[in-house]
Design an enzyme around this catalytic site. Structure first.
Site, PDB file in Angstrom:
ATOM      1  N   ASP A 139      76.026  46.391  77.514  1.00  9.15           N
ATOM      2  CA  ASP A 139      75.432  46.187  76.192  1.00  9.15           C
ATOM      3  C   ASP A 139      73.955  46.540  76.282  1.00  9.15           C
ATOM      4  O   ASP A 139      73.167  45.835  76.920  1.00  9.15           O
ATOM      5  CB  ASP A 139      75.610  44.729  75.772  1.00  9.15           C
ATOM      6  N   ASP A 189      73.301  48.023  70.929  1.00  6.58           N
ATOM      7  CA  ASP A 189      72.983  46.968  69.984  1.00  6.58           C
ATOM      8  C   ASP A 189      72.117  47.509  68.842  1.00  6.58           C
ATOM      9  O   ASP A 189      71.168  48.265  69.075  1.00  6.58           O
ATOM     10  CB  ASP A 189      72.240  45.858  70.731  1.00  6.58           C
ATOM     11  N   GLU A 238      76.406  49.742  67.432  1.00  7.49           N
ATOM     12  CA  GLU A 238      76.510  48.710  66.401  1.00  7.49           C
ATOM     13  C   GLU A 238      75.707  49.163  65.194  1.00  7.49           C
ATOM     14  O   GLU A 238      74.507  49.402  65.293  1.00  7.49           O
ATOM     15  CB  GLU A 238      75.965  47.381  66.924  1.00  7.49           C
ATOM     16  N   ASP A 255      79.095  37.677  67.647  1.00  3.84           N
ATOM     17  CA  ASP A 255      78.295  37.330  66.471  1.00  3.84           C
ATOM     18  C   ASP A 255      79.150  36.833  65.301  1.00  3.84           C
ATOM     19  O   ASP A 255      78.587  36.462  64.265  1.00  3.84           O
ATOM     20  CB  ASP A 255      77.510  38.555  65.984  1.00  3.84           C
TER      21      ASP A 255
END
Length: 566
Positions: A117, A219, A261, A336
């Site tokens: 990530d 991210d 993302e 999330d």
């Protein structure tokens, strides 16, 4: 959830995909690990790399071939690792760089690749770059971040708000300027207009790729092209040139999986990210199917009821509009988001049936399925009564801000119970022992009390469990190319309780039917479907082998029927 079929996987005249156009990740299933909460091997109450290594055989048994590892980089943990202070070291809570190397190697022995990530929109304020940046206006690292002069009255440069509450500008007394942060004030945004930032990030990416990882999840990648002065935060004019430059300098020449993302993504912008001809990313996460349950004004803290018709329209739009250009991701939940079975199913009476239905509805769509840790055993949302029991910085900040603005405690807790991020972050439930086998220490976040009933040990002991349903879905993707490359066609478009669709590749068809309610219902089939016989690939009730004129569907019944030519 969304899409598949890229420009480099076009069908030939027989309706199938040539071997030369296939990539290793086309039939992959990704399992997301949130390291804090997965498995603690050193008894400090926090999950770690050694704990993950100890559970690789479990993941191998599930059948997944990619792990998405939420951040394990060195970090002060203001936002649980999404605030990185050293991109080339491991947080002491999680272990060492040597243990990271071991994880990559041990996963590879089991044919599992690790995607990391990567958080490059911002760093921690404890990163050496930022420590230097704030020393003086002429420091070499000053332009690694975004600094602006105060207004004449000393106030912030503009009124842009942080996603975590409050102003996105933080005054720094040393130099008398404000720095920009879209998230916590301890997460200053990097200045992607500075070529030196790009060079540093590219060098770091290649350093990790040389260590043998299989790619990156990026991210909030749609934020790096921002123009703060014009308050253009998502899809800024520099976004796609920056991604193309990154691709060329790093992962573009390697056989990797990259997913960005992008909360702002539309089908049109998703094509820019994931069309192989553009040399950017493999795919993006888009969230339109998630945000339809958020209030237009107050967001996720004021939940809206789930509307299946609206959901189907969103899914079908993404499935069809990106069918021949790009590849995308399929997901119900992540670190999330709330737990899938609590949000879209029935965590009470029909937890097992609805969890299986949601899995089937997802995994037969076009795209790569992502399983979030615990989803495969039907873990549920947690309902802590006290705000003090929550750890998430977003939840705590927004609670205080909204309470001060007049929102009642009860209304705010309802939003937290339904959509708060800690729903996904309670420790993994391995067995019914103390702390559910997650840790012998005091867990960093309280466990969901239902761990004594919902856990891996009991799931593995039950041949009809949710785990084995997921395991079968993973296996089916590896053996039935129609699930990977088949065209998508919605069925029963106006039905308010049934989500159904057809996948077709060459002469093979799969009919997927899902009852999204806790009620039995009678489904009348159109004539083209009546009488079809085939192989029931999977079902959460008795197997279906034929489609009659009408079907009596049980609560949350779900099945997939493979139809082959005679």
């Amino acid at each position: 959830m969304t899409i598949v079929m890229t420009m480099d996987a076009k069908k030939n005249e027989t309706g199938t995909v040539p071997e030369s156009d296939k990539k290793w990740w086309h039939n992959a299933v990704v399992y997301q690990i949130y390291p804090h909460s997965f498995m603690d091997a050193n008894h400090d109450g926090i999950g770690d790399l050694a704990g993950i290594i100890s559970k690789l055989d479990y993941l191998k048994q599930l059948g997944i071939n990619v792990i998405w590892l939420s951040p394990v980089f060195k970090s002060p943990m203001d936002d649980n690792g999404y605030d990185i202070s050293d991109y080339q070291d491991i947080a002491s809570e999680f272990g060492t760089l040597e243990e990271m190397n071991k994880l990559i190697a041990e996963a590879a022995k089991r044919d599992i690749r690790i995607i990391m990530d990567l958080v490059i929109n911002h760093s921690s304020d404890e990163h050496p770059w930022f420590i230097e940046s704030r020393k003086s206006k002429d420091n070499f690292y000053r332009d690694y971040y975004i600094w602006r002069e105060p207004k004449a009255d000393g106030s912030a440069p503009n009124d842009f708000k942080s996603y975590f509450g409050g102003s996105a500008w933080e005054f720094d007394g040393t130099t008398g300027q404000y720095y920009f942060h879209q998230f916590s004030k301890k997460q200053p945004d990097l200045n992607w207009d500075n070529p030196k930032v790009q060079e540093e990030v590219h060098k770091m990416i290649n350093w990790w790729l040389d260590r043998g990882i299989g790619g990156f999840r990026m991210d909030v990648i749609d934020l790096i092209g921002k123009d703060v002065d014009k308050q253009i935060m998502t899809n800024g004019p520099r976004l796609h040139p920056l991604l193309q430059e990154m691709n060329k300098a790093t992962f573009g020449g390697r056989d990797l999986l990259t997913v960005g993302e992008a909360w702002s993504a539309t089908p049109e912008t998703a094509k820019l990210y994931s069309d192989p001809a553009r040399d950017e990313l493999s795919m993006v996460f888009q969230f339109e199917h998630i945000t339809i349950t958020f209030d237009p004004e107050q967001g996720k803290w004021k939940p809206r009821p789930f509307d299946l018709l609206e959901f189907k329209q969103v899914i079908s739009k993404w499935q069809t509009e990106l069918a021949d250009c790009g590849w995308n991701s399929l997901f119900w939940n992540n670190h999330d988001l709330p737990r899938a079975v609590s949000k879209y199913g029935d965590p009470g009476c029909y937890r097992v049936q609805s969890a299986k239905m949601l899995a089937t509805a997802l995994h037969f769509l076009k795209g790569i399925p992502y399983i979030y840790q615990g989803e495969e055993i039907g873990m549920t949302n947690v309902h802590f009564d006290a705000i003090e029991d929550y750890q998430d910085i977003e939840t705590l900040n927004l609670y205080q801000e909204r309470i001060a603005a007049g929102v009642s405690h009860e209304d705010m807790m309802q939003g937290i119970h339904e959509n708060g991020r800690d729903n996904a972050r309670t420790p993994m439930q391995w067995d019914s022992s103390l702390n559910s086998g997650f840790s012998d220490g005091n867990p960093w976040l309280k466990l969901n009390p239902n761990y004594t009933e919902i856990n891996v040990e009991s799931a593995l002991d039950d041949p009809d469990s949710i785990f084995y349903h997921y395991q079968k879905l993973v296996q089916l993707r590896k053996t039935h190319e129609v699930m990977v490359y088949g065209d998508y066609q919605p069925l029963f478009v106006e039905h308010k309780k049934v989500f159904s669709y057809q996948r077709q590749l060459g002469n093979e068809k799969v009919i997927v039917i899902n009852n999204f309610t806790n009620e039995p219902l009678e489904l009348t089939l159109p004539k083209p479907l009546q009488g079809l016989k085939g192989q029931c690939l999977i079902s959460n009730y008795a197997p279906r082998k034929q489609l009659s004129e009408s079907l009596a569907l049980a609560p949350y019944e779900s099945f997939a029927l493979l139809i082959k030519p005679c």
